[in-house]
Design a protein around this motif. Structure first.
Motif, mmCIF file in Angstrom:
data_model
loop_
_atom_site.group_PDB
_atom_site.id
_atom_site.type_symbol
_atom_site.label_atom_id
_atom_site.label_comp_id
_atom_site.label_asym_id
_atom_site.label_seq_id
_atom_site.Cartn_x
_atom_site.Cartn_y
_atom_site.Cartn_z
ATOM 1 N N MET A 33 0.726 -1.345 0.023
ATOM 2 C CA MET A 33 -0.153 0.107 0.059
ATOM 3 C C MET A 33 0.620 1.066 -0.015
ATOM 4 O O MET A 33 0.538 2.164 -0.900
ATOM 5 N N ALA A 34 1.898 1.241 0.908
ATOM 6 C CA ALA A 34 2.996 2.351 1.019
ATOM 7 C C ALA A 34 3.599 2.523 -0.544
ATOM 8 O O ALA A 34 3.616 3.732 -0.927
ATOM 9 N N VAL A 35 3.815 1.561 -1.093
ATOM 10 C CA VAL A 35 4.573 1.582 -2.341
ATOM 11 C C VAL A 35 3.457 2.074 -3.456
ATOM 12 O O VAL A 35 3.796 3.155 -4.203
ATOM 13 N N ALA A 36 2.316 1.675 -3.314
ATOM 14 C CA ALA A 36 1.319 2.023 -4.419
ATOM 15 C C ALA A 36 1.113 3.695 -4.139
ATOM 16 O O ALA A 36 0.751 4.377 -5.184
ATOM 17 N N GLU A 37 1.168 4.010 -2.915
ATOM 18 C CA GLU A 37 0.605 5.517 -2.772
ATOM 19 C C GLU A 37 1.962 6.510 -2.869
ATOM 20 O O GLU A 37 1.857 7.754 -3.386
ATOM 21 N N ALA A 38 3.027 5.966 -2.786
ATOM 22 C CA ALA A 38 4.298 6.702 -2.940
ATOM 23 C C ALA A 38 5.293 5.913 -3.843
ATOM 24 O O ALA A 38 6.283 5.550 -3.300
ATOM 25 N N PRO A 39 5.121 5.602 -5.295
ATOM 26 C CA PRO A 39 6.043 4.715 -5.846
ATOM 27 C C PRO A 39 7.343 5.169 -5.958
ATOM 28 O O PRO A 39 7.489 6.596 -6.203
ATOM 29 N N GLY A 40 8.454 4.652 -5.777
ATOM 30 C CA GLY A 40 9.881 4.994 -5.802
ATOM 31 C C GLY A 40 10.324 5.794 -4.480
ATOM 32 O O GLY A 40 11.383 6.318 -4.464
ATOM 33 N N LYS A 41 9.323 6.008 -3.601
ATOM 34 C CA LYS A 41 9.873 6.815 -2.509
ATOM 35 C C LYS A 41 9.796 5.996 -1.151
ATOM 36 O O LYS A 41 10.689 5.913 -0.706
ATOM 37 N N ALA A 42 8.702 5.037 -1.036
ATOM 38 C CA ALA A 42 8.595 4.461 0.241
ATOM 39 C C ALA A 42 9.920 3.431 0.346
ATOM 40 O O ALA A 42 10.557 3.573 1.248
ATOM 41 N N TYR A 43 9.659 2.387 -0.236
ATOM 42 C CA TYR A 43 10.423 1.291 -0.183
ATOM 43 C C TYR A 43 10.813 0.854 -1.568
ATOM 44 O O TYR A 43 9.972 0.296 -2.271
ATOM 45 N N ASN A 44 12.002 0.930 -2.102
ATOM 46 C CA ASN A 44 12.343 0.616 -3.320
ATOM 47 C C ASN A 44 13.789 -0.462 -3.282
ATOM 48 O O ASN A 44 14.685 0.355 -2.799
ATOM 49 N N PRO A 45 13.651 -1.239 -3.985
ATOM 50 C CA PRO A 45 12.460 -2.049 -4.179
ATOM 51 C C PRO A 45 11.780 -2.912 -2.947
ATOM 52 O O PRO A 45 12.398 -2.813 -2.015
ATOM 53 N N LEU A 46 10.680 -3.110 -3.264
ATOM 54 C CA LEU A 46 9.914 -4.047 -2.246
ATOM 55 C C LEU A 46 9.911 -5.292 -2.884
ATOM 56 O O LEU A 46 9.730 -5.761 -3.930
ATOM 57 N N PHE A 47 10.216 -6.315 -1.888
ATOM 58 C CA PHE A 47 10.425 -7.648 -2.014
ATOM 59 C C PHE A 47 9.541 -8.458 -1.450
ATOM 60 O O PHE A 47 9.611 -8.485 -0.116
ATOM 61 N N ILE A 48 8.427 -9.300 -1.931
ATOM 62 C CA ILE A 48 7.562 -10.101 -1.236
ATOM 63 C C ILE A 48 8.051 -11.264 -1.386
ATOM 64 O O ILE A 48 8.223 -11.796 -2.718
ATOM 65 N N TYR A 49 7.820 -12.084 -0.369
ATOM 66 C CA TYR A 49 7.942 -13.637 -0.332
ATOM 67 C C TYR A 49 7.217 -14.296 0.488
ATOM 68 O O TYR A 49 6.545 -13.959 1.352
ATOM 69 N N GLY A 50 6.828 -15.631 -0.101
ATOM 70 C CA GLY A 50 5.984 -16.397 0.703
ATOM 71 C C GLY A 50 5.570 -17.704 -0.279
ATOM 72 O O GLY A 50 5.883 -17.710 -1.436
ATOM 73 N N SER A 51 4.974 -18.694 0.501
ATOM 74 C CA SER A 51 4.934 -19.915 -0.012
ATOM 75 C C SER A 51 3.920 -19.928 -1.066
ATOM 76 O O SER A 51 3.149 -19.029 -1.220
ATOM 77 N N VAL A 52 3.608 -21.014 -1.967
ATOM 78 C CA VAL A 52 2.494 -21.227 -2.848
ATOM 79 C C VAL A 52 1.222 -20.603 -2.497
ATOM 80 O O VAL A 52 0.617 -21.049 -1.254
ATOM 81 N N GLY A 53 0.515 -19.885 -3.285
ATOM 82 C CA GLY A 53 -0.818 -19.605 -3.190
ATOM 83 C C GLY A 53 -1.214 -18.725 -1.881
ATOM 84 O O GLY A 53 -2.486 -18.745 -1.261
ATOM 85 N N LEU A 54 -0.258 -17.702 -1.725
ATOM 86 C CA LEU A 54 -0.771 -16.983 -0.316
ATOM 87 C C LEU A 54 -0.759 -15.495 -0.740
ATOM 88 O O LEU A 54 -1.046 -14.664 0.302
ATOM 89 N N GLY A 55 -0.830 -15.267 -2.085
ATOM 90 C CA GLY A 55 -1.193 -13.796 -2.236
ATOM 91 C C GLY A 55 -0.138 -12.786 -2.746
ATOM 92 O O GLY A 55 -0.567 -11.816 -2.866
ATOM 93 N N LYS A 56 1.060 -13.296 -3.160
ATOM 94 C CA LYS A 56 1.926 -12.588 -3.714
ATOM 95 C C LYS A 56 1.591 -11.980 -4.967
ATOM 96 O O LYS A 56 1.716 -10.755 -5.150
ATOM 97 N N THR A 57 1.023 -12.706 -5.921
ATOM 98 C CA THR A 57 0.756 -12.042 -7.339
ATOM 99 C C THR A 57 -0.289 -11.209 -7.083
ATOM 100 O O THR A 57 -0.452 -10.092 -7.752
ATOM 101 N N HIS A 58 -1.292 -11.499 -6.097
ATOM 102 C CA HIS A 58 -2.354 -10.650 -5.741
ATOM 103 C C HIS A 58 -1.993 -9.233 -5.296
ATOM 104 O O HIS A 58 -2.296 -8.184 -5.949
ATOM 105 N N LEU A 59 -1.049 -9.311 -4.561
ATOM 106 C CA LEU A 59 -0.531 -7.755 -3.996
ATOM 107 C C LEU A 59 0.346 -7.243 -5.032
ATOM 108 O O LEU A 59 0.048 -5.716 -5.379
ATOM 109 N N LEU A 60 1.252 -7.830 -5.983
ATOM 110 C CA LEU A 60 1.757 -7.226 -6.991
ATOM 111 C C LEU A 60 1.002 -6.440 -7.965
ATOM 112 O O LEU A 60 1.224 -5.271 -8.225
ATOM 113 N N GLN A 61 -0.134 -7.229 -8.132
ATOM 114 C CA GLN A 61 -1.088 -6.535 -9.230
ATOM 115 C C GLN A 61 -1.788 -5.585 -8.685
ATOM 116 O O GLN A 61 -2.363 -4.825 -9.139
#
Ligand SMILES: Nc1ncnc2c1ncn2[C@@H]1O[C@H](COP(=O)(O)OP(=O)(O)OP(=O)(O)O)[C@@H](O)[C@H]1O
Ligand SMILES: [Mg+2]
Length: 349
Positions: A33-61
């Motif tokens: 959310m922070a990255v979406a609201e302030a792209p390139g400012k908040a956290y760059n890069p943002l790296f999301i990790y987790g096991s299968v089917g836990l919502g990584k693609t959902h959050l990226l999109q």
């Protein structure tokens, strides 16, 4: 306007609104959310990790959809590391590498899913490294996902891995029972269907480690009841839950075997009296997991670890618990063991 680069489309359903928050994904959600609201400012890069089917693609999109919805003239590219690799190879073959570079270096938000598949792909890593530098240097946002934390990406160049860690690394863990029920409720209501709480709870108890599987079970149950014109009841749902529901219940013996295998020991090493460091550490770990993942009491666990006294067991448990709070790497290790067990056995609620 968003330029319709030849890029993978965003799934319109993968928005922040549709994402159910829980303790398991709180950090990843907040950071996205922070990255979406302030792209390139908040956290760059943002790296999301987790096991299968836990919502990584959902959050990226969701980050991508948020930027698209802002109506600003921004270019969003969502891709997977595999697709990035294929595009690069095609570009090299067709002598269009300059166009490929131009495309990737002129975007405002780069979302790269599943970077674990970059392992061993040297040319692609090289290209991504330069793309990364270019985008980062001009304060463009980069978001990456993977099934494991950066330090576990063994086949990747160190300089790339170190860049992945420049911003924020956030994990997504499997959701707890409450969050699983909330997710099911959300998914049912998105379909305009009311499902009773006891049914939601039954499904949520049966499927614990993968939100995709959870959603699949709900859809299947709804479809069944619609086709048969019958109300969903705990009785008629029993038979239609997928494999995971029928998995063998997790026992202390399973935990001992899993831990023994992981540390190249035998089950009886964990039960025995050896004080060798590797063995006693693995034993503490198995005891911790036995308490954490099954309903056994400390005395009951003691019986299964060579008739140890319950205070000894409690001591082992507390030792690992405290260590976990201080050691993210150990946390990752414990989570891996848990995932391995959950993939094969039904954990006690
Ligand atoms: N917290 C959540 N709230 C609502 N839906 C969720 C949540 N987490 C996951 N989902 C849903 O579960 C499904 C799987 O999620 P997603 O594809 O994002 O997982 P993933 O982590 O990318 O998995 P994979 O490792 O297989 O790529 C999607 O339909 C997604 O909408
Ligand atoms: Mg995914």
């Amino acid at each position: 306007m968003i330029q319709p680069h030849d890029t993978l489309p965003l799934n319109r359903d993968y928005t922040f609104d549709m994402f159910v928050r829980g303790k398991n994904n709180h950090l990843a959600y907040a950071a996205s959310m922070a990255v979406a609201e302030a792209p390139g400012k908040a956290y760059n890069p943002l790296f999301i990790y987790g096991s299968v089917g836990l919502g990584k693609t959902h959050l990226l999109q969701a980050i991508g959809n948020f930027m698209v919805a802002s109506g600003l003239p921004k270019t969003v590219v969502y891709t997977t590391s595999e697709r990035f690799a294929i595009e690069l190879i095609t570009a090299i073959r067709n002598n269009t590498t300059p166009a490929f570079r131009e495309k990737y270096r002129r975007i405002d938000l780069l979302l790269i899913d599943d970077v674990q598949f970059l392992e061993g792909k040297e040319a692609t890593q090289e290209e991504l490294f330069h793309t990364f530098n270019e985008l980062y240097g001009s304060e463009k946002q980069i978001v990456l996902s993977s099934d494991r934390p950066p330090e576990k990406l063994s086949g990747l160049q160190d300089r790339l891995v170190s860049r992945f860690r420049w911003g924020l690394v956030a994990d997504i863990q499997p959701p707890d029972l409450e969050t699983r029920i909330a997710i099911l409720r959300e998914k049912a209501s998105n379909r305009g269907i009311h499902v009773d709480d006891d049914i939601l709870e039954l499904i949520a108890r049966r499927i614990s480690s993968n939100v995709r599987a959870l959603e699949g079970a709900l859809i299947k149950a709804i479809a069944h009841s619609e086709l048969q014109g019958a109300r969903l009841t705990p009785q008629n749902i029993e038979g239609m839950l997928p494999e995971e529901g029928k998995r063998e219940k997790l026992t202390i013996a399973h935990i001992k075997d899993e831990v023994a295998m992981r540390y190249h020991l035998k089950r009886h090493d964990l039960e025995g009296a050896s004080r060798k460091k590797e063995i006693s550490q693995a034993r503490h770990m198995a005891i911790y997991l036995a308490r954490n993942m099954t309903n056994n009491s400390f005395p009951a666990i003691g019986k299964q670890f060579g008739n140890r006294d319950h205070t000894t067991i409690m001591h082992s448990y507390m030792k690992v618990k405290t260590l976990l709070e201080e050691t993210p790497l150990l946390q990752a290790e414990v989570n891996e063991i848990k995932e391995g067990l959950r993939a094969r056995f039904q954990e006690n609620p």
